[in-house]
Design a protein around this motif. Structure first.
Motif, PDB file in Angstrom:
ATOM      1  N   ARG A   1       0.839  -1.204   0.000  1.00 43.94           N
ATOM      2  CA  ARG A   1       0.000   0.000   0.000  1.00 43.94           C
ATOM      3  C   ARG A   1       0.872   1.251   0.000  1.00 43.94           C
ATOM      4  NH1 ARG A   1      -2.341   2.149   4.663  1.00 43.94           N
ATOM      5  NH2 ARG A   1      -2.326   0.114   5.673  1.00 43.94           N
ATOM      6  N   TYR A   2       2.093   1.130   0.518  1.00 48.46           N
ATOM      7  CA  TYR A   2       3.034   2.257   0.540  1.00 48.46           C
ATOM      8  C   TYR A   2       3.817   2.326  -0.772  1.00 48.46           C
ATOM      9  CZ  TYR A   2       2.408   1.847   5.660  1.00 48.46           C
ATOM     10  OH  TYR A   2       1.909   1.754   6.937  1.00 48.46           O
ATOM     11  N   SER A   3       4.433   1.199  -1.129  1.00 48.14           N
ATOM     12  CA  SER A   3       5.224   1.128  -2.357  1.00 48.14           C
ATOM     13  C   SER A   3       5.449  -0.334  -2.727  1.00 48.14           C
ATOM     14  CB  SER A   3       6.577   1.833  -2.185  1.00 48.14           C
ATOM     15  OG  SER A   3       7.365   1.160  -1.208  1.00 48.14           O
ATOM     16  N   ASN A   4       5.758  -0.554  -3.989  1.00 47.86           N
ATOM     17  CA  ASN A   4       5.991  -1.881  -4.531  1.00 47.86           C
ATOM     18  C   ASN A   4       6.892  -1.699  -5.753  1.00 47.86           C
ATOM     19  OD1 ASN A   4       5.068  -3.846  -6.856  1.00 47.86           O
ATOM     20  ND2 ASN A   4       4.535  -4.917  -4.955  1.00 47.86           N
ATOM     21  N   PRO A   5       7.796  -2.625  -6.050  1.00 48.41           N
ATOM     22  CA  PRO A   5       8.687  -2.433  -7.203  1.00 48.41           C
ATOM     23  C   PRO A   5       7.948  -2.167  -8.518  1.00 48.41           C
ATOM     24  CG  PRO A   5       9.487  -4.239  -5.857  1.00 48.41           C
ATOM     25  CD  PRO A   5       8.158  -3.852  -5.290  1.00 48.41           C
TER      26      PRO A   5
ATOM     27  N   SER B   1       8.482  13.675  -8.761  1.00 48.03           N
ATOM     28  CA  SER B   1       8.022  12.534  -7.974  1.00 48.03           C
ATOM     29  C   SER B   1       6.572  12.226  -8.337  1.00 48.03           C
ATOM     30  CB  SER B   1       8.151  12.847  -6.479  1.00 48.03           C
ATOM     31  OG  SER B   1       7.843  11.721  -5.684  1.00 48.03           O
ATOM     32  N   GLY B   2       6.048  11.103  -7.792  1.00 42.88           N
ATOM     33  CA  GLY B   2       4.669  10.750  -8.097  1.00 42.88           C
ATOM     34  C   GLY B   2       4.126   9.682  -7.180  1.00 42.88           C
ATOM     35  N   TYR B   3       2.833   9.422  -7.315  1.00 43.89           N
ATOM     36  CA  TYR B   3       2.171   8.351  -6.577  1.00 43.89           C
ATOM     37  C   TYR B   3       1.090   7.782  -7.485  1.00 43.89           C
ATOM     38  CZ  TYR B   3       0.103   5.725  -2.725  1.00 43.89           C
ATOM     39  OH  TYR B   3      -0.358   4.709  -1.927  1.00 43.89           O
ATOM     40  N   ALA B   4       0.931   6.455  -7.448  1.00 41.45           N
ATOM     41  CA  ALA B   4      -0.012   5.773  -8.331  1.00 41.45           C
ATOM     42  C   ALA B   4      -1.224   5.280  -7.552  1.00 41.45           C
ATOM     43  CB  ALA B   4       0.672   4.605  -9.036  1.00 41.45           C
ATOM     44  N   PHE B   5      -2.381   5.348  -8.190  1.00 39.64           N
ATOM     45  CA  PHE B   5      -3.660   5.093  -7.535  1.00 39.64           C
ATOM     46  C   PHE B   5      -4.439   3.980  -8.229  1.00 39.64           C
ATOM     47  CE2 PHE B   5      -2.401   9.445  -6.858  1.00 39.64           C
ATOM     48  CZ  PHE B   5      -2.681   9.677  -5.516  1.00 39.64           C
ATOM     49  N   ALA B   6      -5.453   3.491  -7.513  1.00 41.41           N
ATOM     50  CA  ALA B   6      -6.264   2.387  -8.030  1.00 41.41           C
ATOM     51  C   ALA B   6      -7.074   2.786  -9.257  1.00 41.41           C
ATOM     52  CB  ALA B   6      -7.199   1.872  -6.932  1.00 41.41           C
ATOM     53  N   THR B   7      -7.474   4.051  -9.357  1.00 44.18           N
ATOM     54  CA  THR B   7      -8.243   4.556 -10.496  1.00 44.18           C
ATOM     55  C   THR B   7      -7.865   6.005 -10.767  1.00 44.18           C
ATOM     56  OG1 THR B   7     -10.081   5.477  -9.204  1.00 44.18           O
ATOM     57  CG2 THR B   7     -10.241   3.130  -9.786  1.00 44.18           C
ATOM     58  N   GLY B   8      -8.312   6.508 -11.909  1.00 46.73           N
ATOM     59  CA  GLY B   8      -8.078   7.911 -12.221  1.00 46.73           C
ATOM     60  C   GLY B   8      -8.794   8.840 -11.265  1.00 46.73           C
ATOM     61  N   MET B   9     -10.044   8.508 -10.915  1.00 46.96           N
ATOM     62  CA  MET B   9     -10.788   9.360  -9.989  1.00 46.96           C
ATOM     63  C   MET B   9     -10.215   9.294  -8.574  1.00 46.96           C
ATOM     64  SD  MET B   9     -12.817  11.386 -11.364  1.00 46.96           S
ATOM     65  CE  MET B   9     -13.296  12.049  -9.780  1.00 46.96           C
ATOM     66  N   SER B  10      -9.620   8.177  -8.212  1.00 46.27           N
ATOM     67  CA  SER B  10      -8.926   8.097  -6.930  1.00 46.27           C
ATOM     68  C   SER B  10      -7.752   9.065  -6.915  1.00 46.27           C
ATOM     69  CB  SER B  10      -8.441   6.663  -6.677  1.00 46.27           C
ATOM     70  OG  SER B  10      -7.750   6.585  -5.460  1.00 46.27           O
ATOM     71  N   ALA B  11      -7.067   9.180  -8.045  1.00 46.44           N
ATOM     72  CA  ALA B  11      -5.961  10.139  -8.153  1.00 46.44           C
ATOM     73  C   ALA B  11      -6.467  11.568  -8.009  1.00 46.44           C
ATOM     74  CB  ALA B  11      -5.246   9.961  -9.493  1.00 46.44           C
ATOM     75  N   VAL B  12      -7.584  11.870  -8.669  1.00 51.69           N
ATOM     76  CA  VAL B  12      -8.147  13.222  -8.592  1.00 51.69           C
ATOM     77  C   VAL B  12      -8.571  13.542  -7.164  1.00 51.69           C
ATOM     78  CG1 VAL B  12     -10.019  14.733  -9.361  1.00 51.69           C
ATOM     79  CG2 VAL B  12      -8.899  13.219 -11.007  1.00 51.69           C
ATOM     80  N   PHE B  13      -9.376  12.664  -6.555  1.00 58.99           N
ATOM     81  CA  PHE B  13      -9.873  12.937  -5.206  1.00 58.99           C
ATOM     82  C   PHE B  13      -8.732  13.011  -4.193  1.00 58.99           C
ATOM     83  CE2 PHE B  13     -11.110  11.335  -1.002  1.00 58.99           C
ATOM     84  CZ  PHE B  13     -11.985  12.342  -0.639  1.00 58.99           C
ATOM     85  N   SER B  14      -7.827  12.045  -4.224  1.00 60.23           N
ATOM     86  CA  SER B  14      -6.750  12.005  -3.229  1.00 60.23           C
ATOM     87  C   SER B  14      -5.830  13.212  -3.349  1.00 60.23           C
ATOM     88  CB  SER B  14      -5.950  10.714  -3.371  1.00 60.23           C
ATOM     89  OG  SER B  14      -6.765   9.591  -3.133  1.00 60.23           O
TER      90      SER B  14
END
Length: 388
Positions: free
Chosen positions: A55-59, A76-89
């Motif tokens: 949930r924090y990071s994975n290769p 830098s960046g962070y990846a999310f389960a969906t596009g809307m999850s990226a927008v909301f978070s």
């Protein structure tokens, strides 16, 4: 490593195992083990950068993020389960109760719903500007304004916003500029070059490109991403390792796929423009597009989305949709398969008619996400549907 996006998308690899595999393996693990008590203590104290929990990071997730960062020119960046999850978070992590957003009125329907119905629960308000009236933005700025937000090209009317001007306004007033770059992808456009602080993608679309997985990503300035990361690792919006592996592999073919998407889309747009059953065609690289010069300045090619209006309004639009034989009727976009959508009754149906018109969505507007089929087959299906 490289100055070329195509190479970065292929040659960025986070690590290999002891087997020295050529293709990055999938790391389907929820957690990771520690060497000893001190290793565990230092890892949790953030003194040692390493994987602790997926949930924090994975290769796989890290590799996908690293590729997007290089392609977008982000720190830098962070990846999310969906596009809307990226927008909301992204918004939830950076804003506090009482803050204010200034947004383009021409945005994805779910983002519009989030601004209207969800963020107001925390007294976060939004005012809107028209995509072609950026000169009104400064009049909307309040003491509690924190963000300017926009999509370019817009969804679904494929209008183009002047990213450089947005960047200048945001910098002048010390505001964050956040751009949804989903329609263009990092291959066609890099908003950070024009002043964006953060760039968001629904990786579900052209980045995956084959309608297989959901995913989202936010990249940009490291200090902002750190806030997004700390929020997201505790709220559980992380991209799965499997989907990250799929999306990282998809990036390796992004350039060749998008080149073909754009080639097909331009031919389809030219056909539609010459068709007597069509009132209006909007495609950024058509010379008739109102922001054609701006699109050529900001984008490498015109993308794969066409918006057009059929003569006869909403009833003619329905008849056209019902007459489609080969192409897909779906609310998705960016697939290998050409997709036809009627935004007023699907993706933007929850908006009022006034809000839809404000976003350029007329009752007869049709959005086509042009795929990778032979162009003649795409055109022939659209032609017979229009004639019917």
């Amino acid at each position: 490593m490289s100055n070329h996006i195509e190479t970065d998308a292929i040659r960025t690899q986070t690590e290999r195992s002891q087997f020295l595999e050529h293709s990055t393996p999938m790391y389907l693990t929820s957690s990771y083990v520690f060497e000893d008590a001190e290793d565990m203590r230092a890892s949790f104290a953030d003194e040692k950068q390493r994987n602790i929990y997926s949930r924090y990071s994975n290769p796989n997730t890290t590799e996908f993020i690293d590729k997007i960062c290089k392609m977008e020119g982000a720190e830098s960046g962070y990846a999310f389960a969906t596009g809307m999850s990226a927008v909301f978070s992204t918004f939830a992590s950076l804003l506090n109760a009482g803050d204010h957003i200034i947004s383009s009125g021409s945005i994805f329907g779910s983002t519009q719903t989030m601004f209207k119905n969800i963020l107001p629960k925390w007294k976060i308000s939004t005012d809107y500007f028209k995509f072609n009236q950026l000169n009104t933005i400064e009049s909307l700025i309040q003491p509690n304004t924190k963000v300017i937000y926009a999509e370019s090209p817009t969804n679904p009317a494929v209008d183009i916003l002047d990213l450089e001007l947005l960047g200048q306004i945001a910098k002048k007033h010390n505001l964050l500029l956040i751009i949804d770059n989903c329609f263009a992808t990092p291959y066609l456009q890099q908003p950070i070059k024009f002043g964006a602080d953060l760039v968001i993608h629904s990786a579900t679309k052209l980045i995956d490109g084959q309608g297989r997985v959901l995913g989202g990503v936010t990249v940009g300035k490291a200090d902002l991403i750190k806030q997004i990361y700390l929020f997201s690792r505790n709220t559980g919006s992380a991209l799965s390792p499997f989907n990250a592996w799929v999306l990282s592999k998809s990036l390796e073919t992004l350039a060749v796929r998008v080149d073909k998407h754009c080639e097909n889309a331009l031919k389809v747009a030219e056909f539609l423009e010459a068709n007597t059953n069509v009132n209006l065609v909007k495609y950024p690289f058509l010379k008739s597009h109102p922001q054609h010069a701006l699109a050529k300045k900001q984008m490498k090619l015109g993308g794969n989305i066409i918006a057009f209006e059929i003569k006869g309004g909403i009833e003619a639009g329905r008849q056209f949709i019902n007459a489609i034989k080969l192409l897909s009727l779906s609310a998705n976009l960016g697939d290998t398969r050409t997709i036809v959508t009627h935004p007023a009754s699907t993706t933007h149906a929850k908006l009022s008619e006034e809000e839809r018109l404000e976003a350029g969505i007329t009752p007869g507007l049709v959005r086509v996400s042009v795929g990778l089929e032979h162009t003649e087959d795409i055109i022939n299906d659209i032609k017979q549907a229009l004639e019917s």
